[in-house]
Design a protein around this motif. Structure first.
Motif, PDB file in Angstrom:
ATOM      1  N   VAL A 106       0.822  -1.209   0.000  1.00 12.65           N
ATOM      2  CA  VAL A 106       0.000   0.000   0.000  1.00 12.65           C
ATOM      3  C   VAL A 106       0.859   1.264   0.000  1.00 12.65           C
ATOM      4  N   ALA A 107       1.928   1.266   0.787  1.00 14.24           N
ATOM      5  CA  ALA A 107       2.756   2.480   0.877  1.00 14.24           C
ATOM      6  C   ALA A 107       3.421   2.811  -0.467  1.00 14.24           C
ATOM      7  N   PHE A 108       3.958   1.806  -1.136  1.00 12.27           N
ATOM      8  CA  PHE A 108       4.646   2.078  -2.406  1.00 12.27           C
ATOM      9  C   PHE A 108       3.675   2.513  -3.503  1.00 12.27           C
ATOM     10  N   GLU A 157      13.582  11.028  -3.354  1.00 12.84           N
ATOM     11  CA  GLU A 157      12.289  11.719  -3.371  1.00 12.84           C
ATOM     12  C   GLU A 157      11.134  10.734  -3.226  1.00 12.84           C
ATOM     13  N   PHE A 158      11.252   9.614  -3.885  1.00  9.69           N
ATOM     14  CA  PHE A 158      10.191   8.609  -3.822  1.00  9.69           C
ATOM     15  C   PHE A 158      10.127   7.987  -2.428  1.00  9.69           C
ATOM     16  N   ALA A 163       7.634   6.990   3.018  1.00 13.60           N
ATOM     17  CA  ALA A 163       7.677   7.192   4.475  1.00 13.60           C
ATOM     18  C   ALA A 163       6.382   7.842   4.964  1.00 13.60           C
ATOM     19  N   ASP A 164       5.864   8.825   4.209  1.00 13.39           N
ATOM     20  CA  ASP A 164       4.620   9.488   4.603  1.00 13.39           C
ATOM     21  C   ASP A 164       3.449   8.508   4.616  1.00 13.39           C
ATOM     22  N   PHE A 165       3.396   7.621   3.645  1.00 10.36           N
ATOM     23  CA  PHE A 165       2.277   6.670   3.609  1.00 10.36           C
ATOM     24  C   PHE A 165       2.410   5.589   4.674  1.00 10.36           C
ATOM     25  N   TYR A 166       3.631   5.204   4.997  1.00 14.50           N
ATOM     26  CA  TYR A 166       3.806   4.273   6.118  1.00 14.50           C
ATOM     27  C   TYR A 166       3.190   4.887   7.388  1.00 14.50           C
ATOM     28  N   LYS A 167       3.393   6.200   7.580  1.00 17.89           N
ATOM     29  CA  LYS A 167       2.848   6.861   8.775  1.00 17.89           C
ATOM     30  C   LYS A 167       1.331   6.731   8.831  1.00 17.89           C
ATOM     31  N   VAL A 168       0.691   6.849   7.679  1.00 12.53           N
ATOM     32  CA  VAL A 168      -0.769   6.747   7.618  1.00 12.53           C
ATOM     33  C   VAL A 168      -1.230   5.329   7.994  1.00 12.53           C
ATOM     34  N   LEU A 169      -0.414   4.337   7.682  1.00 10.40           N
ATOM     35  CA  LEU A 169      -0.818   2.942   7.898  1.00 10.40           C
ATOM     36  C   LEU A 169      -0.578   2.446   9.324  1.00 10.40           C
ATOM     37  N   HIS A 170       0.209   3.198  10.073  1.00 11.52           N
ATOM     38  CA  HIS A 170       0.570   2.843  11.454  1.00 11.52           C
ATOM     39  C   HIS A 170      -0.698   2.522  12.271  1.00 11.52           C
ATOM     40  N   ASP A 171      -0.759   1.326  12.877  1.00 12.73           N
ATOM     41  CA  ASP A 171      -1.914   0.991  13.721  1.00 12.73           C
ATOM     42  C   ASP A 171      -1.449   0.308  15.012  1.00 12.73           C
ATOM     43  N   VAL A 172      -2.387  -0.226  15.806  1.00 13.62           N
ATOM     44  CA  VAL A 172      -2.040  -0.779  17.126  1.00 13.62           C
ATOM     45  C   VAL A 172      -1.119  -1.995  17.071  1.00 13.62           C
TER      46      VAL A 172
END
Ligand code: Z5A
Ligand code: MG
Length: 212
Positions: A106-108, A157-158, A163-172
């Motif tokens: 998902v992040a890539f 740059e990519f 990294a930004d999308f990994y942050k969005v996916l962070h869960d418990v």
């Protein structure tokens, strides 16, 4: 404590930017678990050994071009083709240490501009990890480690977008480990996290599916 023989193994996933140290830590972790008498196996995605995996591999090495949606679905299919084996192994008590999983998927793809919900959809129903260890490193620091090869996504740059999308996916289910520490320190922290997780599974923690 639970009865080792009758309990399932843990599904452990390592995620993080390129050069964060996932592959190094995954193999150390499997050796450590085996030394503790815990049956464990190293897995990685993409699994380049299958037919789908070979299509992914030639895309990553720029040998072939594919539409962004198409390659996303191939990465997902590569996990689906391994799902039943994964479940069977876990049920016989094997702990699986998995180098990248749906979060990379998902992040890539989101970093390329695809809609994140669209990216998550084909992952629904895959086994949810019992723990996701995120090896945290800034894109700049990761790039300094060198060895960025010629593969498609290995550009600063990519990696920042990833990294930004990994942050969005962070869960418990996530544990964040500072990947800039010396390798041995990262290793020790990982061992603690994974032993706790294996114990939880032995005590009867149920397997679940993405995304929950
Ligand atoms: N991808 C995708 O788009 N969709 C998906 O669904 C999936 C993947 C599953 C191939 O992945 C690409 O596929 C990847 C994501 C995309 N994108 N790219 N590029 P891959 O897993 O095959 O990538 P890789 O070639 O194995 O490398 P890596 O994962 O980027 O690196 P790593 O495994 O995190 O790091 P490492 O190989 O263990 O270490 C890298 C270097 O750093 C090495 O020289 C180590 O000695 C050094 N290192 C490691 N730890 C440390 C510490 N603590 N200190 C100092 N130096 C260290
Ligand atoms: Mg790797």
């Amino acid at each position: 404590a639970g009865n080792k023989k009758e309990s399932r193994g843990a599904l452990v996933v390592l995620e993080g930017l390129d050069r964060s140290g996932k592959s190094s830590q995954c193999s150390r972790l499997v050796s450590f678990l085996e030394e503790q008498g815990i049956s464990a196996e190293l897995w990685r995605f993409p699994d380049r050994t299958t037919n789908v995996g070979q299509m992914i591999s030639s895309y990553l090495t720029n040998t072939s071009q594919l539409d962004d949606h198409t390659i996303h679905l191939l990465f997902s299919a590569n996990r689906w083709e391994k799902r039943s084996l994964m479940e069977a192994k876990l049920k016989t008590g094997k702990t699986l240490i998995v180098d990248r999983y749906s979060y990379s998927g998902v992040a890539f793809s989101s970093a390329k501009g695809l809609d994140i919900e669209w990216c998550k959809a084909p992952e629904i129903g895959l086994l949810a990890p019992d723990v996701v260890v995120y090896l945290d490193i800034s894109p700049e620091k990761a790039a300094e480690r060198g060895g960025y090869g010629g593969e498609r996504y290995e550009k600063l740059e990519f990696q920042k977008k990833v990294a930004d999308f990994y942050k969005v996916l962070h869960d418990v289910s996530w544990k964040v480990v500072d990947a800039c520490q010396p390798m041995e320190d990262v290793e020790k922290q990982l061992q603690g996290i994974v032993l706790d997780c294996v114990t939880e599974c032995w005590k009867g923690k149920l397997l679940s599916t993405l995304w929950s």
